[in-house]
Design an enzyme around this catalytic site. Structure first.
Site, PDB file in Angstrom:
ATOM      1  N   ARG A 139     -11.508  13.846 -10.305  1.00 16.44           N
ATOM      2  CA  ARG A 139     -11.284  15.164 -10.898  1.00 16.44           C
ATOM      3  C   ARG A 139     -12.396  16.110 -10.470  1.00 16.44           C
ATOM      4  O   ARG A 139     -13.573  15.851 -10.713  1.00 16.44           O
ATOM      5  CB  ARG A 139     -11.323  14.984 -12.418  1.00 16.44           C
ATOM      6  N   ASP A 162      -5.746  29.380  -2.534  1.00 16.98           N
ATOM      7  CA  ASP A 162      -6.010  28.376  -3.570  1.00 16.98           C
ATOM      8  C   ASP A 162      -5.049  27.214  -3.314  1.00 16.98           C
ATOM      9  O   ASP A 162      -3.876  27.267  -3.692  1.00 16.98           O
ATOM     10  CB  ASP A 162      -5.790  29.010  -4.940  1.00 16.98           C
ATOM     11  N   GLU A 185     -30.062  19.852  -9.016  1.00 18.10           N
ATOM     12  CA  GLU A 185     -29.800  21.293  -8.874  1.00 18.10           C
ATOM     13  C   GLU A 185     -30.242  21.764  -7.504  1.00 18.10           C
ATOM     14  O   GLU A 185     -31.312  21.386  -7.022  1.00 18.10           O
ATOM     15  CB  GLU A 185     -30.558  22.073  -9.957  1.00 18.10           C
ATOM     16  N   LYS A 221      -5.487  16.350  -7.272  1.00 17.46           N
ATOM     17  CA  LYS A 221      -4.025  16.470  -7.320  1.00 17.46           C
ATOM     18  C   LYS A 221      -3.465  15.689  -6.128  1.00 17.46           C
ATOM     19  O   LYS A 221      -3.656  14.481  -6.068  1.00 17.46           O
ATOM     20  CB  LYS A 221      -3.626  17.941  -7.392  1.00 17.46           C
ATOM     21  N   THR A 240      -8.497  21.682  -5.655  1.00 13.30           N
ATOM     22  CA  THR A 240      -8.919  20.573  -6.513  1.00 13.30           C
ATOM     23  C   THR A 240      -8.893  19.311  -5.662  1.00 13.30           C
ATOM     24  O   THR A 240      -8.154  19.215  -4.684  1.00 13.30           O
ATOM     25  CB  THR A 240      -7.964  20.365  -7.701  1.00 13.30           C
ATOM     26  N   TYR A 260     -30.356  14.233 -11.541  1.00  7.31           N
ATOM     27  CA  TYR A 260     -30.318  15.697 -11.531  1.00  7.31           C
ATOM     28  C   TYR A 260     -30.563  16.202 -10.130  1.00  7.31           C
ATOM     29  O   TYR A 260     -31.495  15.755  -9.479  1.00  7.31           O
ATOM     30  CB  TYR A 260     -31.384  16.277 -12.480  1.00  7.31           C
TER      31      TYR A 260
HETATM   32  C1  LIG Z   1      -4.865  22.995 -11.004  1.00  8.88           C
HETATM   33  C2  LIG Z   1      -5.104  24.354 -10.450  1.00  8.88           C
HETATM   34  C3  LIG Z   1      -6.355  24.976 -10.530  1.00  8.88           C
HETATM   35  C4  LIG Z   1      -7.510  24.516 -11.387  1.00  8.88           C
HETATM   36  O1  LIG Z   1      -7.838  23.236 -11.460  1.00  8.88           O
HETATM   37  P1  LIG Z   1      -8.731  22.634 -12.657  1.00  8.88           P
HETATM   38  O2  LIG Z   1      -9.411  21.501 -11.955  1.00  8.88           O
HETATM   39  O3  LIG Z   1      -7.781  22.215 -13.716  1.00  8.88           O
HETATM   40  O4  LIG Z   1      -9.687  23.682 -13.108  1.00  8.88           O
HETATM   41  C5  LIG Z   1      -6.542  26.185  -9.872  1.00  8.88           C
HETATM   42  N1  LIG Z   1      -5.559  26.753  -9.192  1.00  8.88           N
HETATM   43  C6  LIG Z   1      -4.322  26.211  -9.111  1.00  8.88           C
HETATM   44  C7  LIG Z   1      -3.261  26.911  -8.344  1.00  8.88           C
HETATM   45  C8  LIG Z   1      -4.058  25.004  -9.748  1.00  8.88           C
HETATM   46  O5  LIG Z   1      -2.834  24.486  -9.698  1.00  8.88           O
END
Ligand SMILES: *Cc1c(COP(=O)(O)O)cnc(C)c1O
Length: 434
Positions: free
Chosen positions: A248, A213, A62, A242, A239, A60
């Site tokens: 993840r 993003d 936090e 990807k 993220t 933990y």
């Molecule tokens: C995949 C994605 C997210 C969110 O990712 P998660 O890990 O699934 O919550 C946010 N913004 C965009 C543009 C994405 O393609």
């Protein structure tokens, strides 16, 4: 049929739980014998898997390094500092937060840090490629903030100017009319480079903050294949799983000025204890992405997407925006077969061992559950070593499967061919005890 078994990593530790062991083995087998074309997926390294599956899950923590609410965090602080330092070394940026459990949490934290409830946000329309967290009616984001959406320009018949690109005139007009507190760039289904500079200019012209993003292109940015929004946007969220090929999760980069607001938005604003095992996996992935091989990887991802796009276009499938500049290929199936929906295409391709997802195309006449499109991605199979020749072959097999979709024997023949192809490109060659 031969019964290759692809053991999941660390399989021997699961002998005491035959049920979970069998499920992990079955999934390892699926990942090794079918083609992974989901644009948001990838194969991590075994080093990332090992860190993610480590004893750090027991702790933990936090708070943040040096300011924890529990004892015993000496080593954990070093892990999280290492991840933060590697992240700022990779992308630049003054401050990193590596605690977001997912990309969605990173976005929610950024909104919380930059906005008051009820503020207006300008982001991409969902049916033109925006993400759920960009103001979907189904997402809490639309209940807390007032989202206004921009989209892509209409498709044209001119092959030199195919359209379906982000419409910056519209972004600018909407910004002037609605005076948003924040403009969001970034997309979940858009096959083109997103240039952060015009967004920055529009944001400055109306006094808005700018968030990028980078969930999808983060790895392409790290590998030098796409322009970096770091230093241009006020906040960059992404993220880690990807194109960046990590575990993840999510992460945030921002200026020193916003560091405190971002950190407190994640904890205690949104999350409790961080997943330090995943943060160790992120640290491993950030170091991997800084290596020269990762630059070659990012360039190959783009070249492979182009080869795949070329191949499916040769089958008569229309490419949204006329092509690709990233890891995605957005297919409009209506030119191929007006009767074929994205849903049906996804299902038959699944039976053929080709894993992808249906997707809305801009101004899709069908519902988001059915759709007229497919989204393909090259990031995962590029990791296994596939190149343009394999992508061309997969593109042709997609055409064949969709054409012969009512012929079970033809679909089974494609599946056998796909299996053969995948066995030559194992995602975890060092773990497949033959
Ligand atoms: C995949 C994605 C997210 C969110 O990712 P998660 O890990 O699934 O919550 C946010 N913004 C965009 C543009 C994405 O393609």
């Amino acid at each position: 049929m031969s019964s290759h078994t692809h053991a999941s990593p660390f399989d021997e530790w699961l002998t005491g739980d035959p049920e979970v062991r069998a499920l992990l083995g079955a999934e390892a087998e699926r990942q090794s014998t079918t083609v992974q074309l989901i644009a948001s997926e990838n194969f991590t390294s075994t080093a990332v898997l090992a860190a993610t599956g480590s004893v750090l899950t027991n702790k933990y923590a936090e708070g943040y390094p040096g300011r924890r609410y529990y004892g015993g965090n000496q080593v954990i602080d070093e892990v999280e500092d290492l991840a933060r330092d590697r992240l700022t070394a990779l992308f630049g940026g003054e401050h990193a937060n590596v605690q977001p459990h997912a990309g969605s949490n990173a976005n929610l934290a950024a909104y919380q840090a930059l906005l008051k409830p009820g503020d207006t946000v300008l982001a991409m329309r969902l049916d033109h490629g925006g993400h759920l967290t960009h103001g979907s009616p189904a997402s809490i984001t639309s209940k807390v903030w007032n989202f206004v959406s921009y989209g892509v320009s209409p498709a044209t018949d001119d092959p030199d100017k195919p359209g379906e690109l982000i419409d910056f005139d519209q972004v600018s007009d909407l910004a002037r009319t609605h005076r948003p507190a924040l403009i969001v760039a970034g997309s979940t289904a858009y096959a083109r480079i997103i240039d952060p500079l015009p967004f920055r200019e529009i944001a400055d012209s109306v006094g808005a903050r700018f968030m990028f993003d980078a969930a999808h292109p983060a790895g392409l940015i790290a590998g030098g294949a796409h322009p970096s929004p770091v230093g241009v946007a006020d906040v960059v969220t992404f993220t880690t799983h990807k194109t960046l090929r990590g575990p993840r999760g999510g992460a945030i980069l921002c200026s020193a000025e916003l560091a405190k607001a971002i950190d407190s938005a994640i904890f205690p604003g949104l999350q409790g204890g961080p997943l330090e095992n995943v943060i160790a996996g992120k640290a491993v992935a950030f170091a991997e992405a800084a290596r020269p091989e990762f630059r070659s990887y990012a360039a190959q991802v783009v070249a492979n997407a182009r080869a795949l796009a070329y191949a499916v276009a040769a089958e008569g499938i229309r490419l949204v925006s006329g092509g690709t500049e990233n890891h995605q290929v957005l297919c409009d199936l209506r030119t191929f077969d007006a009767e074929l929906t994205g849903k049906e295409a996804q299902e038959v391709l699944d039976r053929a061992g080709i894993t992808c997802n249906r997707n809305t195309i801009p101004d899709d006449p069908r519902s988001p559950f059915v759709t007229s499109g497919l989204r393909l991605g090259s990031a995962a199979q590029t990791t296994t070593g596939m190149g343009e020749a394999e992508m061309a072959r997969i593109g042709a097999l997609i055409g064949r499967t969709l054409r012969e979709r009512s012929d079970d024997a033809a679909v089974a023949a494609v599946r056998a061919e796909i299996r053969e192809l995948c066995l030559a490109f194992p995602p975890y060659p060092d773990l497949d005890g033959a």
